[in-house]
Structure formats: C-alpha cells, structure tokens
Motif scaffolding. Structure first.
Motif, PDB file in Angstrom:
ATOM      1  N   ASP A  75      37.931  -0.670  29.082  1.00 33.46           N
ATOM      2  CA  ASP A  75      39.074  -0.456  29.960  1.00 33.46           C
ATOM      3  C   ASP A  75      40.330  -1.193  29.494  1.00 33.46           C
ATOM      4  OD1 ASP A  75      37.550   1.168  31.618  1.00 33.46           O
ATOM      5  OD2 ASP A  75      36.953  -0.515  32.912  1.00 33.46           O
ATOM      6  N   LEU A  76      40.201  -2.094  28.509  1.00 34.80           N
ATOM      7  CA  LEU A  76      41.361  -2.815  27.986  1.00 34.80           C
ATOM      8  C   LEU A  76      42.304  -1.899  27.209  1.00 34.80           C
ATOM      9  CD1 LEU A  76      39.630  -6.070  26.691  1.00 34.80           C
ATOM     10  CD2 LEU A  76      41.025  -5.817  28.753  1.00 34.80           C
ATOM     11  N   GLY A  77      41.785  -0.789  26.720  1.00 36.26           N
ATOM     12  CA  GLY A  77      42.619   0.137  25.953  1.00 36.26           C
ATOM     13  C   GLY A  77      42.871  -0.313  24.530  1.00 36.26           C
ATOM     14  N   LEU A  78      41.992  -1.139  23.972  1.00 39.75           N
ATOM     15  CA  LEU A  78      42.158  -1.638  22.605  1.00 39.75           C
ATOM     16  C   LEU A  78      41.307  -0.876  21.594  1.00 39.75           C
ATOM     17  CD1 LEU A  78      42.222  -5.469  23.371  1.00 39.75           C
ATOM     18  CD2 LEU A  78      44.169  -3.937  22.991  1.00 39.75           C
ATOM     19  N   ASP A  83      30.423  -1.554  26.677  1.00 43.28           N
ATOM     20  CA  ASP A  83      30.201  -1.510  28.125  1.00 43.28           C
ATOM     21  C   ASP A  83      30.142  -2.912  28.719  1.00 43.28           C
ATOM     22  OD1 ASP A  83      30.050   1.278  28.094  1.00 43.28           O
ATOM     23  OD2 ASP A  83      27.892   1.237  27.652  1.00 43.28           O
ATOM     24  N   GLU A  84      30.347  -3.921  27.882  1.00 44.23           N
ATOM     25  CA  GLU A  84      30.277  -5.302  28.346  1.00 44.23           C
ATOM     26  C   GLU A  84      31.444  -5.602  29.288  1.00 44.23           C
ATOM     27  OE1 GLU A  84      30.081  -9.782  26.467  1.00 44.23           O
ATOM     28  OE2 GLU A  84      29.467  -8.089  25.245  1.00 44.23           O
ATOM     29  N   SER A  85      31.181  -6.421  30.290  1.00 38.60           N
ATOM     30  CA  SER A  85      32.228  -6.830  31.234  1.00 38.60           C
ATOM     31  C   SER A  85      32.748  -8.206  30.860  1.00 38.60           C
ATOM     32  CB  SER A  85      31.670  -6.883  32.659  1.00 38.60           C
ATOM     33  OG  SER A  85      31.322  -5.594  33.087  1.00 38.60           O
ATOM     34  N   ILE A  86      34.056  -8.381  31.048  1.00 38.26           N
ATOM     35  CA  ILE A  86      34.692  -9.672  30.785  1.00 38.26           C
ATOM     36  C   ILE A  86      35.592 -10.026  31.966  1.00 38.26           C
ATOM     37  CG2 ILE A  86      34.671  -9.435  28.272  1.00 38.26           C
ATOM     38  CD1 ILE A  86      37.728  -8.821  28.525  1.00 38.26           C
ATOM     39  N   LEU A  87      35.899 -11.298  32.082  1.00 37.25           N
ATOM     40  CA  LEU A  87      36.838 -11.757  33.092  1.00 37.25           C
ATOM     41  C   LEU A  87      38.209 -11.862  32.415  1.00 37.25           C
ATOM     42  CD1 LEU A  87      36.971 -12.673  36.052  1.00 37.25           C
ATOM     43  CD2 LEU A  87      36.765 -15.011  35.219  1.00 37.25           C
ATOM     44  N   PHE A  88      39.066 -10.886  32.678  1.00 36.48           N
ATOM     45  CA  PHE A  88      40.407 -10.852  32.099  1.00 36.48           C
ATOM     46  C   PHE A  88      41.347 -11.620  33.015  1.00 36.48           C
ATOM     47  CE2 PHE A  88      44.601  -8.832  31.658  1.00 36.48           C
ATOM     48  CZ  PHE A  88      44.815  -9.058  30.312  1.00 36.48           C
ATOM     49  N   LYS A  89      42.089 -12.569  32.437  1.00 36.56           N
ATOM     50  CA  LYS A  89      43.020 -13.397  33.213  1.00 36.56           C
ATOM     51  C   LYS A  89      44.455 -13.020  32.852  1.00 36.56           C
ATOM     52  CE  LYS A  89      39.761 -17.154  32.827  1.00 36.56           C
ATOM     53  NZ  LYS A  89      39.565 -18.436  32.160  1.00 36.56           N
ATOM     54  N   TYR A  90      45.303 -12.996  33.867  1.00 34.14           N
ATOM     55  CA  TYR A  90      46.704 -12.624  33.673  1.00 34.14           C
ATOM     56  C   TYR A  90      47.579 -13.418  34.634  1.00 34.14           C
ATOM     57  CZ  TYR A  90      45.869  -9.810  37.833  1.00 34.14           C
ATOM     58  OH  TYR A  90      45.541  -9.401  39.103  1.00 34.14           O
ATOM     59  N   CYS A  91      48.887 -13.382  34.382  1.00 30.83           N
ATOM     60  CA  CYS A  91      49.846 -14.098  35.217  1.00 30.83           C
ATOM     61  C   CYS A  91      50.543 -13.122  36.149  1.00 30.83           C
ATOM     62  CB  CYS A  91      50.890 -14.802  34.357  1.00 30.83           C
ATOM     63  SG  CYS A  91      50.173 -16.044  33.266  1.00 30.83           S
ATOM     64  N   SER A  92      50.712 -13.547  37.390  1.00 28.39           N
ATOM     65  CA  SER A  92      51.369 -12.699  38.367  1.00 28.39           C
ATOM     66  C   SER A  92      51.950 -13.575  39.470  1.00 28.39           C
ATOM     67  CB  SER A  92      50.362 -11.716  38.949  1.00 28.39           C
ATOM     68  OG  SER A  92      50.959 -10.919  39.947  1.00 28.39           O
ATOM     69  N   LYS A 152      43.994 -14.411  21.525  1.00 31.41           N
ATOM     70  CA  LYS A 152      45.035 -14.450  22.562  1.00 31.41           C
ATOM     71  C   LYS A 152      44.987 -13.240  23.491  1.00 31.41           C
ATOM     72  CE  LYS A 152      48.236 -17.213  19.881  1.00 31.41           C
ATOM     73  NZ  LYS A 152      49.612 -17.363  19.423  1.00 31.41           N
ATOM     74  N   LEU A 153      43.794 -12.883  23.932  1.00 33.92           N
ATOM     75  CA  LEU A 153      43.651 -11.712  24.799  1.00 33.92           C
ATOM     76  C   LEU A 153      43.927 -12.041  26.263  1.00 33.92           C
ATOM     77  CD1 LEU A 153      42.769  -8.751  25.179  1.00 33.92           C
ATOM     78  CD2 LEU A 153      40.451  -9.601  25.502  1.00 33.92           C
ATOM     79  N   SER A 154      43.472 -13.196  26.695  1.00 31.77           N
ATOM     80  CA  SER A 154      43.536 -13.541  28.106  1.00 31.77           C
ATOM     81  C   SER A 154      44.459 -14.728  28.321  1.00 31.77           C
ATOM     82  CB  SER A 154      42.118 -13.872  28.580  1.00 31.77           C
ATOM     83  OG  SER A 154      42.015 -13.842  29.960  1.00 31.77           O
ATOM     84  N   ALA A 155      45.158 -14.720  29.430  1.00 31.48           N
ATOM     85  CA  ALA A 155      46.041 -15.847  29.759  1.00 31.48           C
ATOM     86  C   ALA A 155      45.194 -17.054  30.134  1.00 31.48           C
ATOM     87  CB  ALA A 155      46.971 -15.482  30.910  1.00 31.48           C
ATOM     88  N   ALA A 156      45.649 -18.234  29.782  1.00 34.42           N
ATOM     89  CA  ALA A 156      44.946 -19.466  30.111  1.00 34.42           C
ATOM     90  C   ALA A 156      45.790 -20.391  30.991  1.00 34.42           C
ATOM     91  CB  ALA A 156      44.512 -20.192  28.848  1.00 34.42           C
ATOM     92  N   GLY A 157      47.067 -20.080  31.121  1.00 34.97           N
ATOM     93  CA  GLY A 157      47.966 -20.872  31.950  1.00 34.97           C
ATOM     94  C   GLY A 157      49.245 -20.080  32.191  1.00 34.97           C
ATOM     95  N   CYS A 158      49.885 -20.315  33.327  1.00 33.54           N
ATOM     96  CA  CYS A 158      51.082 -19.561  33.695  1.00 33.54           C
ATOM     97  C   CYS A 158      52.199 -20.488  34.149  1.00 33.54           C
ATOM     98  CB  CYS A 158      50.772 -18.606  34.840  1.00 33.54           C
ATOM     99  SG  CYS A 158      49.442 -17.466  34.517  1.00 33.54           S
TER     100      CYS A 158
END
Length: 162
Positions: A75-78, A83-92, A152-158
C-alpha cells in the motif's frame, strides 16, 4: 433537591469527560446545603458548577506531532510485492503562526509592488508546517522471501518548520 441532583450530574459528567472512573465526592456546597436545610437557611441560588476543560486528546490531535498507521507494504506505492504489515509513522497537525520580521517585510514589499506577486501555480509558503525532523529506515520481507530495506521511509520526529 433538583439543584443538588443537577450538581451531582454535572460532577459525574465532568469526571467522565476527564476519563476518571472514580465516584465523585460530595462537594462543600452539597454538605452546606444539607446542613442549611436543617437550619432553615437557604443555600446559594447558583451553585458553582465546574466547567469541563477541553480534553487532552482533542488538543494533542490537532497540534503538530508524530502519528502512525498500520498498513501493508504494497500500500506504500513503492512497487514492492509484500503482504507484510508495517507501522508507518508520519507528521500531522497544526503549527502556531508567529509572524517574523521576514514575514512582515515580505508582506510590505508585496503590497508596495517592489516584489512581483507570484505567478499562477507558484506559491510562497510563509506559514509554518508540520514536518519530520528526522526519519527511520524500514526493513521488511517481500512475497519472494527477500529482505528489503528502505532508507528514511518513516518519520521519527516532528516539528513545526518555517
């Protein structure tokens, strides 16, 4: 009697909204009113009812911060077949707008005509926005049992930038 019931209800609602599951204790006004009934002196006409504060969740959900969502790698579109699931982190979230001397000068120069206005489709961003301050790499297994590491796929701080 109706006023005391209303006060009890307000205290219970206040505690429920704050997330407290404790039984509300009697207030000083309540003790006074039961004592004054016996003495014949009327209690104050308008008891003090606590006004619930905004919950922490609603405030923190709107402020700039790290959010996360569980999703499948595909679902990342890369282009990865996994089929593995990951915890994607982002800033909002929102950032407070504080005008700097640069912002004030830019506005004055635009209004006076010294600087040309931006062309259609070209925007000047002069408001702070919620952006990642650093990222983290993610590793996962694809459907062909090969490991992949995406930097650098997932955010680690915002933080609010700008």
């Amino acid at each position: 009697e109706a006023m005391r019931s209303l006060l009890k209800l307000a205290v219970v609602l206040f505690c429920v909204q704050r997330g407290e599951d404790q039984k509300p204790q009697t207030s000083p006004n309540e003790d006074r009113s039961s004592q004054t009934e016996a003495s014949g002196v009327e209690p104050a006409p308008h008891p003090i009812v606590p006004i619930p504060a905004r919950s922490r969740r609603s405030t923190s959900d709107t402020q700039c911060g790290l959010r996360s969502i569980l999703l499948q790698v595909q679902d990342l579109g890369l282009g990865y077949d996994s089929d593995e699931s990951i915890l994607f982190k982002y800033c909002s979230g929102t950032c407070p707008r504080v005008l700097s001397n640069h912002d004030l000068t830019l506005t004055n120069l635009l209004h006076s005509g010294v600087l040309p206005h931006p062309a259609p489709g070209e925007l000047w961003h002069n408001a702070p926005c919620c952006r990642p301050t650093h990222h983290e790499d993610m590793a996962f297994l694809d459907n062909s049992h090969r490991w992949h590491r995406v930097e650098k796929l997932s955010a680690a701080g915002c933080s609010c930038v700008g």
